[in-house]
Design a protein around this motif. Structure first.
Motif, PDB file in Angstrom:
ATOM      1  N   GLY A 171       0.819  -1.200   0.000  1.00  0.00           N
ATOM      2  CA  GLY A 171       0.000   0.000   0.000  1.00  0.00           C
ATOM      3  C   GLY A 171       0.857   1.255   0.000  1.00  0.00           C
ATOM      4  O   GLY A 171       2.062   1.221   0.274  1.00  0.00           O
ATOM      5  N   THR A 197      -4.806   7.199  -0.112  1.00  0.00           N
ATOM      6  CA  THR A 197      -4.162   5.975   0.361  1.00  0.00           C
ATOM      7  C   THR A 197      -4.711   4.785  -0.418  1.00  0.00           C
ATOM      8  O   THR A 197      -5.929   4.597  -0.516  1.00  0.00           O
ATOM      9  CB  THR A 197      -4.404   5.765   1.865  1.00  0.00           C
ATOM     10  OG1 THR A 197      -3.802   6.849   2.590  1.00  0.00           O
ATOM     11  CG2 THR A 197      -3.790   4.442   2.327  1.00  0.00           C
ATOM     12  N   GLU A 199      -4.666   0.721  -0.581  1.00  0.00           N
ATOM     13  CA  GLU A 199      -4.384  -0.416   0.293  1.00  0.00           C
ATOM     14  C   GLU A 199      -3.515  -1.461  -0.401  1.00  0.00           C
ATOM     15  O   GLU A 199      -3.453  -1.535  -1.637  1.00  0.00           O
ATOM     16  CB  GLU A 199      -5.696  -1.061   0.759  1.00  0.00           C
ATOM     17  CG  GLU A 199      -6.607  -0.114   1.550  1.00  0.00           C
ATOM     18  CD  GLU A 199      -5.970   0.365   2.832  1.00  0.00           C
ATOM     19  OE1 GLU A 199      -5.119  -0.373   3.392  1.00  0.00           O
ATOM     20  OE2 GLU A 199      -6.317   1.473   3.290  1.00  0.00           O
ATOM     21  N   GLN A 200      -2.869  -2.276   0.417  1.00  0.00           N
ATOM     22  CA  GLN A 200      -2.054  -3.379  -0.096  1.00  0.00           C
ATOM     23  C   GLN A 200      -2.920  -4.348  -0.906  1.00  0.00           C
ATOM     24  O   GLN A 200      -4.101  -4.503  -0.650  1.00  0.00           O
ATOM     25  CB  GLN A 200      -1.385  -4.102   1.073  1.00  0.00           C
ATOM     26  CG  GLN A 200      -0.361  -5.153   0.666  1.00  0.00           C
ATOM     27  CD  GLN A 200       0.259  -5.828   1.882  1.00  0.00           C
ATOM     28  OE1 GLN A 200      -0.319  -5.823   2.966  1.00  0.00           O
ATOM     29  NE2 GLN A 200       1.448  -6.396   1.709  1.00  0.00           N
ATOM     30  N   SER A 202      -3.654  -4.036  -4.193  1.00  0.00           N
ATOM     31  CA  SER A 202      -4.510  -3.308  -5.129  1.00  0.00           C
ATOM     32  C   SER A 202      -4.282  -3.830  -6.541  1.00  0.00           C
ATOM     33  O   SER A 202      -3.446  -4.723  -6.773  1.00  0.00           O
ATOM     34  CB  SER A 202      -4.184  -1.813  -5.089  1.00  0.00           C
ATOM     35  OG  SER A 202      -2.903  -1.569  -5.678  1.00  0.00           O
TER      36      SER A 202
END
Length: 306
Positions: A171, A197, A199-200, A202
């Motif tokens: 992320g 932001t 997120e991890q 994606s």
């Protein structure tokens, strides 16, 4: 037999001739010849037809334009005012404001756990690290050919764009700040949306952010562009947001909102068709075109529209 003068030609024929004369020669050499030529060269019709001939508009163009001469020259000058937007020259032309973590880095697309860019001409990007990385450019509008009266009276649209993406496996947080700045480095208008932001895990797709400054206060002499971010996992290396293909483009304004900008100045903290004959024959208000061309002749020779 009396000799004929070129001024004996019908006005529509003279206008047709002027359409094929380069703009600089029209203003500097032809306009001072006599009052007839001055009046013809000041006609909106001439500059609209020159815009059509140069391909700046087409036959179906129906947007209202209040000043065709300014429209024409803005089209000539139209280009990206940011230098090295796609990292082809490394970090050249960018001021490093924050260089946290493992610092800024340039990588080739698509990069690890990344996606290709929508425009195949873009080959590289800048990437941030695990602590905040910010970089910026300050555009000097006068040096780029945009003289004071143009920015204060015409106030053309200023279109800002940026592209950013995350790695799929990490992320990140991305931020952008753009300010229209006075000669004394006071911010007159700003675009600073909340940080984004991602997120991890994606999809790692490239995302575009865009903003148009219109009807801003007079006095704009510089444009500050700053962007950057960091990753959210605090991983050593370069896992933060990737940025590329940034742009600042000044474009002709076709319509005007009569409401003035309500943006209040703030001290910068980090860096110092009107009516007339045939409805288009009205002469525009005098502008310092001669001085403009004397200072800008070489730029007009090489600048082309996007």
């Amino acid at each position: 037999m009396a000799l004929l003068s070129i001024n004996d030609l019908p006005e529509n024929i003279l206008l047709e001739v002027f359409i094929y004369v380069p703009a600089r020669q029209l203003v500097l050499d032809c306009r001072p010849v006599c009052s007839l030529w001055r009046d013809l060269i000041d006609l909106m019709t001439l500059w609209k037809r020159k815009s059509l001939r140069e391909g700046f508009i087409n036959e179906d163009y129906d947007e209202p334009v209040s000043d065709w001469k300014s429209f024409y020259f803005l089209c000539i000058l139209r280009r990206n005012l940011l230098r090295n937007p796609c990292a082809e020259e490394g970090m050249r032309s960018w001021k490093i404001d924050r260089n946290g973590g493992n610092h800024w880095k340039v990588e080739h697309l698509p990069g690890g756990h990344g996606q290709g860019f929508p425009d195949s001409k873009v080959k590289k990007y800048f990437v941030t690290s695990y602590d905040l990385c910010l970089k910026s450019q300050m555009v000097d509008l006068k040096a780029e050919g945009y003289w004071e009266e143009l920015m204060d009276t015409i106030r053309p649209d200023i279109v800002v764009k940026d592209w950013f993406a995350a790695r799929a496996d990490c992320g990140c947080t991305y931020s952008i700040r753009v300010q229209l700045v006075s000669a004394n480095y006071i911010a007159l208008a700003s675009f600073e949306p909340p940080p984004v932001t991602i997120e991890q895990w994606s999809d790692a797709q490239w995302r575009e952010v865009s903003h148009t400054f219109s009807d801003y206060p007079p006095g704009v002499r510089h444009i500050l562009f700053q962007h950057g971010g960091k990753d959210t996992q605090f991983w050593a290396g370069w896992y933060g947001p990737r940025v590329t293909n940034s742009s600042i483009i000044i474009s002709p304004k076709t319509t005007r909102n009569p409401a003035a900008s309500t943006t209040q100045p703030e001290t910068m903290q980090e860096q110092g068709q009107g009516q007339g004959q045939n409805q288009e024959r009205e002469r525009e208000q005098p502008r310092p075109w001669n001085a403009y061309f004397n200072n800008l002749s070489s730029r007009l020779r090489f600048c082309k529209p996007l």
